[in-house]
Design an enzyme around this catalytic site. Sequence first.
Site, PDB file in Angstrom:
ATOM      1  N   GLU A  77      49.455 -37.212 -83.217  1.00 17.57           N
ATOM      2  CA  GLU A  77      48.115 -37.588 -82.738  1.00 17.57           C
ATOM      3  C   GLU A  77      47.493 -36.311 -82.193  1.00 17.57           C
ATOM      4  O   GLU A  77      47.910 -35.815 -81.134  1.00 17.57           O
ATOM      5  CB  GLU A  77      48.221 -38.622 -81.602  1.00 17.57           C
ATOM      6  CG  GLU A  77      48.620 -40.006 -82.032  1.00 17.57           C
ATOM      7  CD  GLU A  77      47.466 -40.786 -82.645  1.00 17.57           C
ATOM      8  OE1 GLU A  77      46.339 -40.255 -82.750  1.00 17.57           O
ATOM      9  OE2 GLU A  77      47.700 -41.944 -83.021  1.00 17.57           O
ATOM     10  N   CYS A  92      40.398 -36.137 -76.581  1.00 16.36           N
ATOM     11  CA  CYS A  92      40.402 -35.786 -77.998  1.00 16.36           C
ATOM     12  C   CYS A  92      39.214 -36.409 -78.724  1.00 16.36           C
ATOM     13  O   CYS A  92      38.867 -35.968 -79.808  1.00 16.36           O
ATOM     14  CB  CYS A  92      41.711 -36.229 -78.630  1.00 16.36           C
ATOM     15  SG  CYS A  92      42.187 -37.870 -78.126  1.00 16.36           S
ATOM     16  N   ASN A 127      46.049 -34.495 -70.834  1.00 18.23           N
ATOM     17  CA  ASN A 127      44.720 -35.043 -70.542  1.00 18.23           C
ATOM     18  C   ASN A 127      44.699 -36.542 -70.221  1.00 18.23           C
ATOM     19  O   ASN A 127      43.802 -36.996 -69.522  1.00 18.23           O
ATOM     20  CB  ASN A 127      43.720 -34.692 -71.654  1.00 18.23           C
ATOM     21  CG  ASN A 127      44.075 -35.290 -72.975  1.00 18.23           C
ATOM     22  OD1 ASN A 127      45.234 -35.569 -73.258  1.00 18.23           O
ATOM     23  ND2 ASN A 127      43.072 -35.503 -73.803  1.00 18.23           N
TER      24      ASN A 127
HETATM   25  P1  NAP Z   1      49.464 -28.892 -76.337  1.00 14.84           P
HETATM   26  O1  NAP Z   1      49.319 -27.551 -75.740  1.00 14.84           O
HETATM   27  O2  NAP Z   1      49.714 -28.997 -77.788  1.00 14.84           O
HETATM   28  O3  NAP Z   1      50.625 -29.607 -75.509  1.00 14.84           O
HETATM   29  C1  NAP Z   1      50.992 -30.935 -75.764  1.00 14.84           C
HETATM   30  C2  NAP Z   1      52.460 -31.107 -75.436  1.00 14.84           C
HETATM   31  O4  NAP Z   1      53.210 -30.322 -76.352  1.00 14.84           O
HETATM   32  C3  NAP Z   1      52.838 -30.641 -74.043  1.00 14.84           C
HETATM   33  O5  NAP Z   1      53.830 -31.495 -73.523  1.00 14.84           O
HETATM   34  C4  NAP Z   1      53.411 -29.261 -74.311  1.00 14.84           C
HETATM   35  O6  NAP Z   1      54.317 -28.839 -73.325  1.00 14.84           O
HETATM   36  C5  NAP Z   1      54.125 -29.514 -75.617  1.00 14.84           C
HETATM   37  N1  NAP Z   1      54.436 -28.324 -76.394  1.00 14.84           N
HETATM   38  C6  NAP Z   1      53.783 -27.145 -76.433  1.00 14.84           C
HETATM   39  N2  NAP Z   1      54.427 -26.286 -77.262  1.00 14.84           N
HETATM   40  C7  NAP Z   1      55.507 -26.947 -77.762  1.00 14.84           C
HETATM   41  C8  NAP Z   1      56.553 -26.617 -78.663  1.00 14.84           C
HETATM   42  N3  NAP Z   1      56.628 -25.426 -79.232  1.00 14.84           N
HETATM   43  N4  NAP Z   1      57.502 -27.551 -78.933  1.00 14.84           N
HETATM   44  C9  NAP Z   1      57.447 -28.760 -78.374  1.00 14.84           C
HETATM   45  N5  NAP Z   1      56.470 -29.140 -77.507  1.00 14.84           N
HETATM   46  C10 NAP Z   1      55.502 -28.246 -77.223  1.00 14.84           C
HETATM   47  O7  NAP Z   1      48.188 -29.808 -76.037  1.00 14.84           O
HETATM   48  P2  NAP Z   1      47.423 -30.044 -74.644  1.00 14.84           P
HETATM   49  O8  NAP Z   1      46.630 -28.840 -74.337  1.00 14.84           O
HETATM   50  O9  NAP Z   1      48.340 -30.577 -73.604  1.00 14.84           O
HETATM   51  O10 NAP Z   1      46.487 -31.268 -75.048  1.00 14.84           O
HETATM   52  C11 NAP Z   1      45.269 -31.083 -75.628  1.00 14.84           C
HETATM   53  C12 NAP Z   1      45.278 -31.415 -77.101  1.00 14.84           C
HETATM   54  O11 NAP Z   1      45.793 -32.709 -77.310  1.00 14.84           O
HETATM   55  C13 NAP Z   1      43.893 -31.427 -77.683  1.00 14.84           C
HETATM   56  O12 NAP Z   1      43.878 -30.811 -78.938  1.00 14.84           O
HETATM   57  C14 NAP Z   1      43.587 -32.914 -77.811  1.00 14.84           C
HETATM   58  O13 NAP Z   1      42.610 -33.227 -78.745  1.00 14.84           O
HETATM   59  C15 NAP Z   1      44.914 -33.443 -78.169  1.00 14.84           C
HETATM   60  N6  NAP Z   1      44.992 -34.881 -77.891  1.00 14.84           N
HETATM   61  C16 NAP Z   1      45.052 -35.779 -78.934  1.00 14.84           C
HETATM   62  C17 NAP Z   1      45.069 -37.143 -78.683  1.00 14.84           C
HETATM   63  C18 NAP Z   1      45.169 -38.161 -79.776  1.00 14.84           C
HETATM   64  O14 NAP Z   1      45.529 -39.293 -79.487  1.00 14.84           O
HETATM   65  N7  NAP Z   1      44.882 -37.831 -81.020  1.00 14.84           N
HETATM   66  C19 NAP Z   1      45.025 -37.590 -77.369  1.00 14.84           C
HETATM   67  C20 NAP Z   1      44.955 -36.647 -76.343  1.00 14.84           C
HETATM   68  C21 NAP Z   1      44.954 -35.301 -76.616  1.00 14.84           C
HETATM   69  P3  NAP Z   1      53.865 -27.876 -72.100  1.00 14.84           P
HETATM   70  O15 NAP Z   1      52.874 -28.640 -71.331  1.00 14.84           O
HETATM   71  O16 NAP Z   1      55.143 -27.665 -71.376  1.00 14.84           O
HETATM   72  O17 NAP Z   1      53.312 -26.636 -72.734  1.00 14.84           O
END
Ligand code: NAP
Length: 480
Positions: free
Chosen positions: A250, A284, A154
């Site tokens: 995060e 987020c 995002n």
């Molecule tokens: P996500 O599905 O958890 O993916 C995040 C990253 O993790 C991607 O690079 C993904 O790779 C990787 N990943 C997925 N499964 C994994 C595994 N088993 N082992 C290692 N890495 C893995 O999250 P998203 O949909 O991209 O992002 C949305 C989420 O991020 C929301 O919940 C949002 O609130 C949160 N977020 C938090 C912050 C903060 O600063 N607190 C900021 C922004 C977003 P792939 O893309 O290859 O699947």
Amino acid sequence: MAVTASEKKLLIGGEWVETGDWVEVRSPYSGDLVGRVAKAGAAEARRAVDAAEAAMREPLPAHKRAEILVRVAGFLGRRHDEVAQTISAEAGKPLKAAKVEAARAMSTFTMAAVEARKLAGEMVPMDASQAGEGKLAFTLRLPIGVVGAISPFNFPLNLVAHKIAPALAAGCAVVLKPASQTPFSALLLAELETEAGLPPGWLNVLVGPASEIGDVLVEDERVRAITFTGSSEVGWKLAERAPRKRVKLELGNATPVIVEADSDLDDAAAKLAANAFSFAGQSCISVQRIYVHRSRYDDLLGRFLPKVEALVVGDPGDETTDVGPLIDGDARDRVLAWIGEARDAGAEILTGGELTAIDGGAELLRPTVIGNPAPDLKVACEEVFGPVCTVTAYDTLDEAIELANGTRYGLQAGIFTSNVKTALDAAHRLEFGGVTINEAPTFRADQMPYGGVKDSGNTREGPAYAVRELTEDRLVVIDL
Ligand code: NAP
């Protein structure tokens, strides 16, 4: 969008590497091919860790690290439009928001450069105890080791910046795995790092299956820290699987805002409308749950709903667009299902709630406001991560705070009020990592300590805080 319709390689040990396999990236708006990237697997991940470990054998002095970081900030400024278009094309982020993200990444690098130059240990007051008499002691602040960094789709540029800039400032080499849906911004940043003079191995970028690359980062003992931004589900599992590493998380939020009876409703309505739907709510800290004093419920809606309905929904590449697509069809279907659940349970859909067809064929979810949902509905306690917010009336501040805290998340929350005592009372009682007063809780300046409690994470980012997390104290004692 032509700017990213290209083929990119992986960066490992200073070389741009092809693997014969590719990851395709498609526009979340049009479905057109944005480009393709060489696909990494476990073998490339291990090579990247080898390269990072080798790089760290010849430490870069702080002034060199700072100079490189400052140069990257300068490049980001000079190539601002290209960077913003890259973000917009791969993430479907409206160009307006992509430009803000590109500018913020400059600030992240600039702040990290400051931290690189300030990095120092501290004196220990040894004669404060009898045992310490006749001794001089101080700490060195040393890089923790190779850092594995995993980032979400995002904020494909600035959240990568929040991973790599502090790690490099701390003197750590990085193995980065950006989100598979948005790798181009990360690879562009890697090009800029190389142009800025970062020696081989200090930054390695892998695009490919998350579990395969993630497993190497978890299992390889040379990776001493994992810094992860993404969903709670993935993040906490990583932390469980790597108990001996520093795993910094995060994660998500279901962002609440309280609007007290004494607040400036025009100001609140403008800030909330702008921050509930930016990037279609895929932040987020997107405003998700608005709690307004019952005496002002109708007044707030009278100001808020027209602003929501005036938002321009459409092509993210168009400079006038406020709200673009969700990242993919699955995300759109999930958010529609959550709206359906609220509708079926009797909550009022005050605006939106359905798809709208855009010229050219795309169907986008309209900004949606839901009135008075029951607190256990998903839209009222889970993270929607879509262009949806709820507005709920309350009678007392105690009730509002209880509703706001009624989620497993705790990243940021906000309150609008003209009473300082009320504001500070809420700041103490809202169980979140950050509380904004008379500002939407979507607000973030990149030097702030930013992070959550409860399911939202276990760390604070912002270069000064992230550098602290990625370094270790070494005590030095001298007998005088
Ligand atoms: P996500 O599905 O958890 O993916 C995040 C990253 O993790 C991607 O690079 C993904 O790779 C990787 N990943 C997925 N499964 C994994 C595994 N088993 N082992 C290692 N890495 C893995 O999250 P998203 O949909 O991209 O992002 C949305 C989420 O991020 C929301 O919940 C949002 O609130 C949160 N977020 C938090 C912050 C903060 O600063 N607190 C900021 C922004 C977003 P792939 O893309 O290859 O699947």
